[in-house]
Design a protein around this motif. Structure first.
Motif, PDB file in Angstrom:
ATOM      1  N   GLY A 115       9.254   6.560   9.347  1.00 19.90           N
ATOM      2  CA  GLY A 115       7.821   6.299   9.516  1.00 19.90           C
ATOM      3  C   GLY A 115       7.575   4.881   9.017  1.00 19.90           C
ATOM      4  O   GLY A 115       8.390   4.353   8.256  1.00 19.90           O
ATOM      5  N   HIS A 116       6.475   4.244   9.446  1.00 20.02           N
ATOM      6  CA  HIS A 116       6.220   2.886   8.914  1.00 20.02           C
ATOM      7  C   HIS A 116       5.119   2.954   7.870  1.00 20.02           C
ATOM      8  O   HIS A 116       4.108   3.616   8.055  1.00 20.02           O
ATOM      9  CB  HIS A 116       5.941   1.881  10.032  1.00 20.02           C
ATOM     10  N   TYR A 117       5.359   2.250   6.742  1.00 22.11           N
ATOM     11  CA  TYR A 117       4.392   2.347   5.641  1.00 22.11           C
ATOM     12  C   TYR A 117       3.408   1.190   5.622  1.00 22.11           C
ATOM     13  O   TYR A 117       2.463   1.190   4.829  1.00 22.11           O
ATOM     14  CB  TYR A 117       5.102   2.510   4.292  1.00 22.11           C
ATOM     15  N   ASN A 135      -3.471   7.756   8.783  1.00 23.21           N
ATOM     16  CA  ASN A 135      -2.772   8.417   9.895  1.00 23.21           C
ATOM     17  C   ASN A 135      -1.699   7.494  10.467  1.00 23.21           C
ATOM     18  O   ASN A 135      -0.625   7.939  10.867  1.00 23.21           O
ATOM     19  CB  ASN A 135      -3.804   8.808  10.965  1.00 23.21           C
ATOM     20  N   ASP A 136      -2.013   6.194  10.508  1.00 23.12           N
ATOM     21  CA  ASP A 136      -1.101   5.178  11.066  1.00 23.12           C
ATOM     22  C   ASP A 136      -0.669   4.232   9.964  1.00 23.12           C
ATOM     23  O   ASP A 136      -1.304   3.226   9.732  1.00 23.12           O
ATOM     24  CB  ASP A 136      -1.832   4.443  12.199  1.00 23.12           C
ATOM     25  N   ASP A 137       0.405   4.478   9.246  1.00 20.78           N
ATOM     26  CA  ASP A 137       1.265   5.605   9.475  1.00 20.78           C
ATOM     27  C   ASP A 137       1.708   6.197   8.144  1.00 20.78           C
ATOM     28  O   ASP A 137       2.893   6.469   7.937  1.00 20.78           O
ATOM     29  CB  ASP A 137       2.447   5.157  10.347  1.00 20.78           C
ATOM     30  N   ALA A 138       0.719   6.381   7.224  1.00 24.17           N
ATOM     31  CA  ALA A 138       1.063   7.120   6.009  1.00 24.17           C
ATOM     32  C   ALA A 138       1.521   8.526   6.389  1.00 24.17           C
ATOM     33  O   ALA A 138       2.368   9.119   5.709  1.00 24.17           O
ATOM     34  CB  ALA A 138      -0.136   7.185   5.061  1.00 24.17           C
ATOM     35  N   GLY A 167       6.431  -3.871   8.470  1.00 22.35           N
ATOM     36  CA  GLY A 167       6.374  -4.825   9.576  1.00 22.35           C
ATOM     37  C   GLY A 167       6.174  -4.240  10.964  1.00 22.35           C
ATOM     38  O   GLY A 167       6.286  -4.958  11.956  1.00 22.35           O
ATOM     39  N   GLU A 168       5.855  -2.934  11.049  1.00 26.14           N
ATOM     40  CA  GLU A 168       5.686  -2.341  12.386  1.00 26.14           C
ATOM     41  C   GLU A 168       4.514  -2.984  13.121  1.00 26.14           C
ATOM     42  O   GLU A 168       4.626  -3.392  14.267  1.00 26.14           O
ATOM     43  CB  GLU A 168       5.465  -0.826  12.274  1.00 26.14           C
ATOM     44  N   GLU A 169       3.394  -3.101  12.402  1.00 25.67           N
ATOM     45  CA  GLU A 169       2.175  -3.615  13.046  1.00 25.67           C
ATOM     46  C   GLU A 169       2.326  -5.086  13.452  1.00 25.67           C
ATOM     47  O   GLU A 169       1.686  -5.540  14.389  1.00 25.67           O
ATOM     48  CB  GLU A 169       0.968  -3.455  12.114  1.00 25.67           C
ATOM     49  N   GLN A 170       3.203  -5.820  12.742  1.00 28.41           N
ATOM     50  CA  GLN A 170       3.376  -7.244  13.069  1.00 28.41           C
ATOM     51  C   GLN A 170       4.370  -7.419  14.226  1.00 28.41           C
ATOM     52  O   GLN A 170       4.609  -8.528  14.668  1.00 28.41           O
ATOM     53  CB  GLN A 170       3.844  -8.031  11.836  1.00 28.41           C
ATOM     54  N   ASN A 195       8.426   8.894  13.582  1.00 32.14           N
ATOM     55  CA  ASN A 195       7.132   9.580  13.435  1.00 32.14           C
ATOM     56  C   ASN A 195       6.052   8.544  13.186  1.00 32.14           C
ATOM     57  O   ASN A 195       6.026   7.910  12.142  1.00 32.14           O
ATOM     58  CB  ASN A 195       7.176  10.561  12.266  1.00 32.14           C
ATOM     59  N   ASP A 196       5.162   8.384  14.147  1.00 28.69           N
ATOM     60  CA  ASP A 196       4.125   7.363  14.009  1.00 28.69           C
ATOM     61  C   ASP A 196       2.822   7.934  14.568  1.00 28.69           C
ATOM     62  O   ASP A 196       2.734   8.238  15.752  1.00 28.69           O
ATOM     63  CB  ASP A 196       4.567   6.101  14.773  1.00 28.69           C
ATOM     64  N   ILE A 197       1.822   8.076  13.677  1.00 28.52           N
ATOM     65  CA  ILE A 197       0.524   8.671  14.015  1.00 28.52           C
ATOM     66  C   ILE A 197       0.709  10.171  14.299  1.00 28.52           C
ATOM     67  O   ILE A 197       0.657  10.618  15.440  1.00 28.52           O
ATOM     68  CB  ILE A 197      -0.150   7.960  15.208  1.00 28.52           C
ATOM     69  N   VAL A 198       0.937  10.925  13.245  1.00 31.42           N
ATOM     70  CA  VAL A 198       1.239  12.353  13.425  1.00 31.42           C
ATOM     71  C   VAL A 198       0.268  13.269  12.667  1.00 31.42           C
ATOM     72  O   VAL A 198       0.617  14.399  12.333  1.00 31.42           O
ATOM     73  CB  VAL A 198       2.705  12.678  13.008  1.00 31.42           C
TER      74      VAL A 198
HETATM   75 ZN   LIG Z   1       1.802   2.971  13.800  1.00 26.58          ZN
END
Ligand SMILES: [Zn+2]
Length: 434
Positions: A115-117, A135-138, A167-170, A195-198
């Motif tokens: 997952g991305h923190y 949610n995105d993405d805790a 760095g997912e969002e970047q 798992n992203d936005i679950v």
């Molecule tokens: Zn995300």
């Protein structure tokens, strides 16, 4: 519907039951408490910013590792992201990896859950605002953490890596670094679950509520096949565009997760990701690994990438009160059942082929046993009609070959290894052989 036999492994069932929505909620609220986890945010404060967040994640994994009898080790995967679009200066990024080493030294398989923190608000370059990213993405990060807690106490022949990336969002920066490292260090990554936005169960403008369905996105034509003329020609001529390794993983995820998680409906979406969007599994696909994306059924875009505000009576912002923690628990259980079943199973059969030396209305398949790790008790030959999304029949054989009274022209086949307790490997789609 045809009659289906559900046979659960008691040990996996027990682990599934131990996944706790209370822990998941506590993790998500804790991650939100850092105020911002933007990739370019502060790294020196003990209480706010991405530095505090990653230190907490690492410490949390280390707590779980204490129950692993030394099998789980935790590390920062650190690198400097150069300046680029969405990164206005070179910045040190740290992914957090908790590695649960497999017990069989000959079994080199690695399974990854991620997952991305990092988080963001409306302005992608603003590191300092309130950017809860619940949610995105805790939610996805909480999945990696909670199943690490449960699985650290157990042992599996193959290795499992529980990951939280930055760095997912970047621009998928953290996952790209791990995927390239995996490639260059020759990790035998058999499957990666992103798992992203679950955590949201409410569709914004459609007003749909659904706490049963989860989407699994998988690519058809492998990302790496693009530009490879021979591979594309083979896909066109044999009709293999619906049987990429990632699509087999997606089908496996549905079959396995629905075996263990009640009131779960895994929706296979035959697409790499949502329309024109991407995620951390793409970084792994680009390095030639097998990977899927897991995401809630209906998205609420007033809660994604939004600065917290009220506008025309609408509340915006990715806040924890809008996360359905019981739903995230279901998603975590789904991930756990798939990882536990895969990591307990023998490796895939090798050199799986359809024999094409004579024209017949039957199908003859042959393969070799996996080279390393535990020996399969037998194999399932899976079969489906060419228009069917799922495997429909399975034949159990103990030999390294099968001769079926169904034509290879009319059906699709794959072969998976299985042990005496019923743990199956990923299915392998055959190649034509003489
Ligand atoms: Zn995300």
């Amino acid at each position: 519907m045809a009659q289906i036999t559900i046979k659960q492994d008691a040990a996996i069932r027990q682990m599934v039951d131990e996944v706790s929505s209370k822990n998941i909620e506590a993790t998500i609220r804790k991650l939100v408490s850092f105020k911002t986890r933007h990739t370019l945010s502060d790294t020196t404060s003990k209480t706010t910013g991405i530095g505090a967040a990653r230190n907490w994640i690492k410490a949390e994994y280390e707590k779980y590792a204490a129950d692993s009898h030394g099998r789980m080790t935790v590390q920062f995967d650190t690198f400097t992201q150069p300046k680029k679009i969405r990164v206005d200066r070179p910045v040190k990024l740290k992914n957090v990896l908790a590695i649960l080493k497999g017990t069989d030294p000959k079994d080199t398989r690695v399974y990854i859950v991620s997952g991305h923190y990092d988080s963001r608000m409306s302005d992608i370059m603003d590191p300092n605002g309130d950017e809860p990213g619940a949610n995105d993405d805790a939610s996805g990060t909480a999945v990696s953490l909670e199943i690490a807690r449960v699985m650290a106490k157990r042992s599996f022949p193959a290795t499992i890596i529980f990951m939280a990336v930055a760095g997912e969002e970047q621009g998928l920066d953290g996952s790209e670094h791990v995927a390239k490292r995996a490639k260059s260090e020759k990790w035998n990554v058999d499957a990666m679950l992103n798992n992203d936005i679950v955590g949201n169960t409410h569709g914004m403008e459609t007003d749909l509520k659904d706490n049963r369905s989860v989407r699994v996105f998988s690519e058809g034509v492998p990302t790496l096949a693009a530009g490879n003329e021979r591979e594309i020609a083979s896909l066109i001529s044999l009709g293999g565009e619906n049987d990429s390794p990632s699509r087999e993983l997606a089908r496996y995820t549905k079959e396995t997760a629905e075996r263990y998680v009640d009131q779960l409906d895994v929706k296979l979406i035959y697409r790499r990701d949502r329309y024109l969007r991407g995620g951390d599994h793409v970084s792994f696909l680009q390095q030639g690994f097998t990977a899927v994306r897991i995401t809630e059924m209906n998205e609420d875009f007033t809660r994604q990438h939004q600065t917290i505000r009220t506008e025309n009576g609408v509340n915006y912002g990715d806040l924890p009160d809008y996360v359905d923690f019981n739903y995230v628990q279901k998603v975590a259980r789904m991930n756990l059942s798939v990882l536990a079943n895969l990591a307990s199973a023998p490796a895939e059969p090798q050199d799986v082929g359809v024999i094409t030396s004579g024209l017949t209305n039957r199908t003859q398949l042959k393969w070799d046993a996996p080279a390393n790790g535990k020996k399969p008790a037998g194999y399932y030959v899976l079969m489906r009609e060419s228009i069917s999304p799922y495997w429909e029949k399975k034949f159990y054989v103990t030999d390294n070959k099968a001769d079926l009274a169904y034509s290879k022209d009319n059906y699709f086949f794959a072969v998976q290894s299985v042990d005496a307790d019923g743990h199956e490997s990923l299915p392998v789609y055959p190649k034509p052989v003489k």
